[in-house]
Write a protein that holds these residues in place. Sequence first.
Motif, PDB file in Angstrom:
ATOM      1  N   LYS A 277       0.828  -1.198   0.000  1.00 28.17           N
ATOM      2  CA  LYS A 277       0.000   0.000   0.000  1.00 28.17           C
ATOM      3  C   LYS A 277       0.870   1.259   0.000  1.00 28.17           C
ATOM      4  O   LYS A 277       0.570   2.243  -0.676  1.00 28.17           O
TER       5      LYS A 277
ATOM      6  N   GLU B 242      -7.051   6.754   2.501  1.00 32.03           N
ATOM      7  CA  GLU B 242      -8.356   7.028   1.922  1.00 32.03           C
ATOM      8  C   GLU B 242      -8.789   8.475   2.188  1.00 32.03           C
ATOM      9  O   GLU B 242      -9.391   9.132   1.322  1.00 32.03           O
TER      10      GLU B 242
ATOM     11  N   ASN C  51      -4.689   2.553   6.149  1.00 34.37           N
ATOM     12  CA  ASN C  51      -5.685   2.560   5.072  1.00 34.37           C
ATOM     13  C   ASN C  51      -6.631   3.758   5.204  1.00 34.37           C
ATOM     14  O   ASN C  51      -6.960   4.424   4.217  1.00 34.37           O
ATOM     15  N   LYS C  52      -7.061   4.057   6.443  1.00 35.73           N
ATOM     16  CA  LYS C  52      -7.965   5.183   6.662  1.00 35.73           C
ATOM     17  C   LYS C  52      -7.283   6.518   6.316  1.00 35.73           C
ATOM     18  O   LYS C  52      -7.888   7.407   5.724  1.00 35.73           O
TER      19      LYS C  52
ATOM     20  N   ASN D 136      -6.904  10.626  -0.262  1.00 34.76           N
ATOM     21  CA  ASN D 136      -7.355  10.497  -1.659  1.00 34.76           C
ATOM     22  C   ASN D 136      -8.753  11.050  -1.868  1.00 34.76           C
ATOM     23  O   ASN D 136      -9.168  11.296  -3.016  1.00 34.76           O
ATOM     24  N   SER D 137      -9.519  11.220  -0.788  1.00 34.12           N
ATOM     25  CA  SER D 137     -10.878  11.742  -0.948  1.00 34.12           C
ATOM     26  C   SER D 137     -10.836  13.225  -1.270  1.00 34.12           C
ATOM     27  O   SER D 137      -9.935  13.946  -0.846  1.00 34.12           O
TER      28      SER D 137
END
Length: 401
Positions: free
Chosen positions: A329, A396, A392-393, A399-400
């Motif tokens: 990742k 994300e 991961n959070k 990327n939002s």
Amino acid sequence: MRKILPISLVIVTLVLVAAIVSSISRTKTVDWAESFNERSNKPYGTSILYKELPKLFKDYKVRTVYHQPDSYLSAHSADMYGEFIAEGSYIIIGNSDYLTDSSSNELLHFTSSGNTLFISDYSFPQKILDTLNIELKFIENKKDSISSLSLKGIGIDAIKIDKNIGDYYFSDFNKENYTVLGHSKIDYKHVNFLKIPFGAGTIYLHTEPKAFTNYNLLKENRYQYTEGVLSYLPENDIFFDSFTKLQTPYYADVEKDSNLKWFLEQQAFRWAWYTALIFGVLFMIFNAKRRQRIIKIITPLQNTSVAFVKTVSNLYFETKDHKNLIDKKTTYFLEKIRTDFHLNTSKLDDEFIEKLAAKSGKKNEEVNGLINYISWLKTEHEVDEAQLIKLNKLIEAFNSK
């Protein structure tokens, strides 16, 4: 027709037996010649690297140079009349000994004008070595045929190169002004990758061209080393040198010979081709009578993307290899940063965080938390599921929109 059938079957049987016998008796050999040819699919060709260059340098042109650098670069300079002025990175992989003093001078002038020169070879033109005041030496591999390669600053270490009788390395250079970017190791570490400021540009000299060949790019994780070396080059147009390969008979064969001729030179393929022709003729003879065309039943394609994702996710869930998933990742995220924002991710420092925040439109605190967390995870040997979920959070959230 009934008399022709037995004769035809006998002919086909003889052809098949001959093909089987010839294929069994044939000994397959591999050509290990170090051609560094960008159109060669042999082990030490560079066709894979050549095909990947447009992906590595997105939005930039990759031009193949089939001329001596002095004629090509001078023709595309501000002083000459050409369709464009050559600006970017000039790459030479292997066989650099063809460079004349005039070409070496033109490459040095090209670099001093604010461009980049990258040469990976066992030795370099004497004109360049004398100008840069560099000396080379060779160390023989007496124990085995394996060398260990490493790069400084980007976390690449102990990448193996086999089938190596020894290493060339930089034994003497200006240690104050030149930057050491990598080492090779046989018995002890020695410098094999240098960054050299020259005028307004930069010269990169590297002494292990086999790292860029098809064999090593497809072997285990060695592609990471090649990616790491090329990551030092700036994001701009690429001039890929192919003059020396154009002069070789091998290259001429690649240009002029058809694919069918190559197949016919392989004994097993040749017999298979002739067998297919015979079967084709027999098929036309015995199927000359008009028949109704078979109506095919076309099965609609299934979307297996979700099933594939479930399979991969179950695999990671069962193995609980959180460290491996975090590394993947992180690698994917940093590659996205390099592609989307054109930033160098080799150093994740405060300057990098400020640039990323400015280009992405995110708050400094958000970017700082994500990058510092990634840097901390790289130092950890063991991680748990909670840390993976947190990473991961954070990704994300970044990327939002």
